[in-house]
Design a protein around this motif. Structure first.
Motif, mmCIF file in Angstrom:
data_model
loop_
_atom_site.group_PDB
_atom_site.id
_atom_site.type_symbol
_atom_site.label_atom_id
_atom_site.label_comp_id
_atom_site.label_asym_id
_atom_site.label_seq_id
_atom_site.Cartn_x
_atom_site.Cartn_y
_atom_site.Cartn_z
ATOM 1 N N MET A 38 0.841 -1.086 0.107
ATOM 2 C CA MET A 38 0.025 -0.160 0.054
ATOM 3 C C MET A 38 0.746 1.297 -0.090
ATOM 4 N N VAL A 39 0.806 2.163 -0.875
ATOM 5 C CA VAL A 39 1.542 3.344 -1.345
ATOM 6 C C VAL A 39 0.694 4.617 -0.954
ATOM 7 N N LEU A 40 1.318 5.116 0.304
ATOM 8 C CA LEU A 40 0.452 6.467 0.824
ATOM 9 C C LEU A 40 1.258 7.740 0.324
ATOM 10 N N HIS A 41 0.706 8.430 -0.486
ATOM 11 C CA HIS A 41 1.263 9.904 -1.017
ATOM 12 C C HIS A 41 0.725 11.008 0.007
ATOM 13 N N ARG A 42 1.752 11.320 0.876
ATOM 14 C CA ARG A 42 1.213 12.498 1.877
ATOM 15 C C ARG A 42 0.860 13.554 1.309
ATOM 16 N N ALA A 43 1.713 14.228 0.244
ATOM 17 C CA ALA A 43 1.021 15.505 -0.344
ATOM 18 C C ALA A 43 -0.292 15.637 -0.838
ATOM 19 N N SER A 44 -0.567 14.260 -1.581
ATOM 20 C CA SER A 44 -1.843 14.376 -2.040
ATOM 21 C C SER A 44 -3.046 13.730 -1.492
ATOM 22 N N GLN A 45 -2.607 12.935 -0.265
ATOM 23 C CA GLN A 45 -3.548 12.116 0.589
ATOM 24 C C GLN A 45 -4.181 11.152 -0.216
ATOM 25 N N THR A 46 -3.540 10.499 -1.120
ATOM 26 C CA THR A 46 -3.770 9.418 -1.874
ATOM 27 C C THR A 46 -3.104 8.153 -1.564
ATOM 28 N N ILE A 47 -3.648 7.071 -1.981
ATOM 29 C CA ILE A 47 -3.192 5.501 -1.918
ATOM 30 C C ILE A 47 -3.233 4.997 -3.198
ATOM 31 N N ASP A 48 -2.389 4.134 -3.091
ATOM 32 C CA ASP A 48 -2.159 3.217 -4.526
ATOM 33 C C ASP A 48 -2.108 1.643 -3.803
ATOM 34 N N HIS A 49 -2.477 0.768 -4.624
ATOM 35 C CA HIS A 49 -2.419 -0.444 -4.125
ATOM 36 C C HIS A 49 -1.475 -1.295 -5.071
ATOM 37 N N ARG A 50 -0.527 -1.782 -4.648
ATOM 38 C CA ARG A 50 0.454 -2.325 -5.574
ATOM 39 C C ARG A 50 0.955 -3.718 -4.992
ATOM 40 N N ARG A 51 2.281 -4.263 -5.646
ATOM 41 C CA ARG A 51 2.906 -5.587 -4.995
ATOM 42 C C ARG A 51 4.210 -4.903 -4.698
ATOM 43 N N PHE A 52 5.124 -5.610 -3.646
ATOM 44 C CA PHE A 52 6.161 -5.082 -3.344
ATOM 45 C C PHE A 52 7.190 -5.218 -4.207
ATOM 46 N N TYR A 53 7.048 -6.211 -5.354
ATOM 47 C CA TYR A 53 7.975 -6.079 -6.394
ATOM 48 C C TYR A 53 8.022 -4.866 -7.272
ATOM 49 N N GLU A 54 7.208 -4.249 -7.101
ATOM 50 C CA GLU A 54 6.717 -2.993 -7.760
ATOM 51 C C GLU A 54 7.589 -1.710 -7.065
ATOM 52 N N LEU A 55 8.184 -2.015 -6.186
ATOM 53 C CA LEU A 55 8.631 -0.834 -5.288
ATOM 54 C C LEU A 55 9.729 -0.117 -6.250
ATOM 55 N N PRO A 56 10.506 -0.384 -7.023
ATOM 56 C CA PRO A 56 11.462 0.364 -7.803
ATOM 57 C C PRO A 56 10.751 1.393 -8.776
ATOM 58 N N GLU A 57 9.554 1.104 -8.983
ATOM 59 C CA GLU A 57 8.920 2.383 -9.685
ATOM 60 C C GLU A 57 8.577 3.664 -8.610
ATOM 61 N N TYR A 58 8.875 3.306 -7.651
ATOM 62 C CA TYR A 58 8.455 4.633 -6.548
ATOM 63 C C TYR A 58 9.874 5.317 -6.203
ATOM 64 N N LEU A 59 10.891 4.291 -6.430
ATOM 65 C CA LEU A 59 12.260 4.983 -6.030
ATOM 66 C C LEU A 59 13.038 5.530 -7.281
ATOM 67 N N GLN A 60 14.057 6.430 -7.086
ATOM 68 C CA GLN A 60 14.740 6.652 -8.407
ATOM 69 C C GLN A 60 16.132 6.990 -7.858
ATOM 70 N N ALA A 61 17.028 7.066 -8.816
ATOM 71 C CA ALA A 61 18.406 7.237 -8.747
ATOM 72 C C ALA A 61 18.770 8.385 -7.831
ATOM 73 N N GLY A 62 19.434 8.182 -6.867
ATOM 74 C CA GLY A 62 20.014 9.211 -5.859
ATOM 75 C C GLY A 62 19.202 9.114 -4.477
ATOM 76 N N ASP A 63 18.126 8.071 -4.748
ATOM 77 C CA ASP A 63 17.740 7.801 -3.000
ATOM 78 C C ASP A 63 18.579 6.955 -2.478
ATOM 79 N N THR A 64 18.362 6.868 -1.144
ATOM 80 C CA THR A 64 19.383 5.672 -0.254
ATOM 81 C C THR A 64 18.489 5.003 0.451
ATOM 82 N N LEU A 65 18.354 4.023 0.469
ATOM 83 C CA LEU A 65 17.560 2.879 1.120
ATOM 84 C C LEU A 65 18.170 2.386 2.240
ATOM 85 N N VAL A 66 17.697 2.567 3.337
ATOM 86 C CA VAL A 66 18.531 2.354 4.692
ATOM 87 C C VAL A 66 17.725 1.163 5.057
ATOM 88 N N LEU A 67 18.719 0.045 5.445
ATOM 89 C CA LEU A 67 18.261 -1.461 6.035
ATOM 90 C C LEU A 67 18.935 -1.797 7.311
#
Length: 345
Positions: A38-67
């Motif tokens: 479930m993807v929550l967009h804070r700015a627009s207060q909207t919600i998307d329903h996706r699968r976790f393997y689609e996560l790359p569609e929401y991240l972009q070059a230059g982001d840092t994923l902290v694990l």
């Protein structure tokens, strides 16, 4: 260390919601990255329903994923005293001298010097008492412990999971490295090696930090007022290499799990900057907290009236989060440790 101002008193009931027991996931989904997202967009207060393997569609070059690369080192051992009575030893984490921190039951009937036999391969000797009900124990076996413990012990799953795993590694992240946790950082359970490689290939940086999760992570809020709850302490480490990656981030700093949020915000020394090192954190993030480092969050769906739900509400807004939880219930998302995921942008 970053602290919350905590100026607004909030009733704990504001973080309640109806969770049908049928939605509490009892086993992990396969493959790991096929859980729902479930993807929550804070700015627009909207919600998307996706699968976790689609996560790359929401991240972009230059982001840092902290694990969080902590590894669950805990084991639940069921054994017997020399008198024949039943005993339980909950191994929490190993110490450098070969002993372990543990919880034992029945504690009053297991004084120092007591021995508990677990099967034919393992004996536990109780050697000392510590604060908070912890005990020091030493394990004796003719075989290497890394071979014996998976045979005689049980994976210490959360109390709301009633089905044992056939593969103990399924309660570890694929990047689990540093032993010390009593519970898994479950937001990371959705990642596969292939998904991490896809993210790297599109220019997303990966930074590993460590926070060892304690058993207190399952405790609900203990007070009527949210701000009066006393946070448990957990030990974290941020290496100089990880801090350098995080501090040089050009895109967004994306925390995977509330453990990463607490670590990054505890180590904050300014906007989007963290200090390397190791320390105990008791940081309690409530809705009046001003985030310094974390700009996006991946998390699971949490129990009502928990510090994790309060933290997520601080990040995305209580009303929006509870609206999303109500939608997750309607859409029959899977909740808690083995459940589905949420991405907050």
């Amino acid at each position: 260390m970053a602290v919350s101002a905590r100026t607004i008193a909030m009733d704990a009931s504001l973080f309640d919601y109806e969770l049908p027991e049928s939605l509490i996931a009892q086993e992990p989904i396969e493959p790991r990255d096929h859980s729902r997202l479930m993807v929550l967009h804070r700015a627009s207060q909207t919600i998307d329903h996706r699968r976790f393997y689609e996560l790359p569609e929401y991240l972009q070059a230059g982001d840092t994923l902290v694990l969080n690369d902590t590894r669950v080192s805990a084991w639940r051992l069921l054994g017997r005293k020399p008198t024949g009575g039943q005993a339980e030893v909950f191994l929490l984490h190993p110490l450098a001298d070969g002993r372990w921190h543990a919880l034992v039951r029945p504690g009053r009937r297991l004084p120092d010097g007591s021995r508990v036999r677990v099967g034919d391969q393992l004996e536990v000797v109780i050697e000392g008492r510590l604060e908070g009900g912890l005990r020091l124990v030493r394990l004796h076996s003719d075989e290497p412990l890394e071979q014996v413990l998976p045979r005689v012990g049980q994976v210490p799953l959360p109390p709301y999971i009633h089905k044992q795993l056939t593969d103990p590694e399924r309660y570890q992240t694929v990047y689990a490295h540093a032993p010390g946790s009593a519970a898994a950082p479950t937001a990371g359970l959705h990642f596969t090696p292939a998904l991490l490689e896809r993210l790297k290939a599109q220019g997303v940086q990966i930074a590993f930090i460590t926070l060892h999760v304690s058993l207190d992570t399952f405790r609900p809020l203990q007070t009527a007022q949210v701000e009066e709850h006393k946070m448990h302490g957990e030990w974290y480490t941020i290496s100089p290499e990880a801090a350098a990656v995080i501090n040089a981030t050009r895109g967004r700093i994306v925390a995977v799990g509330t453990t990463c949020v607490r670590t990054l915000e505890s180590a904050a020394v300014g906007r989007r900057q963290v200090r390397p090192g190791s320390a105990e954190t008791r940081l309690y993030i409530t809705p009046d907290y001003a985030f310094q480092v974390v700009e996006a969050l991946i998390t699971n769906f949490h129990m009502p009236r928990t510090t994790m739900l309060v933290l997520v509400s601080a990040f995305a807004g209580r009303e929006f989060v509870l609206q999303a939880y109500q939608e997750a219930v309607r859409e029959k998302y899977r909740f808690l440790s083995f459940g589905d995921a949420m991405l907050i942008l």
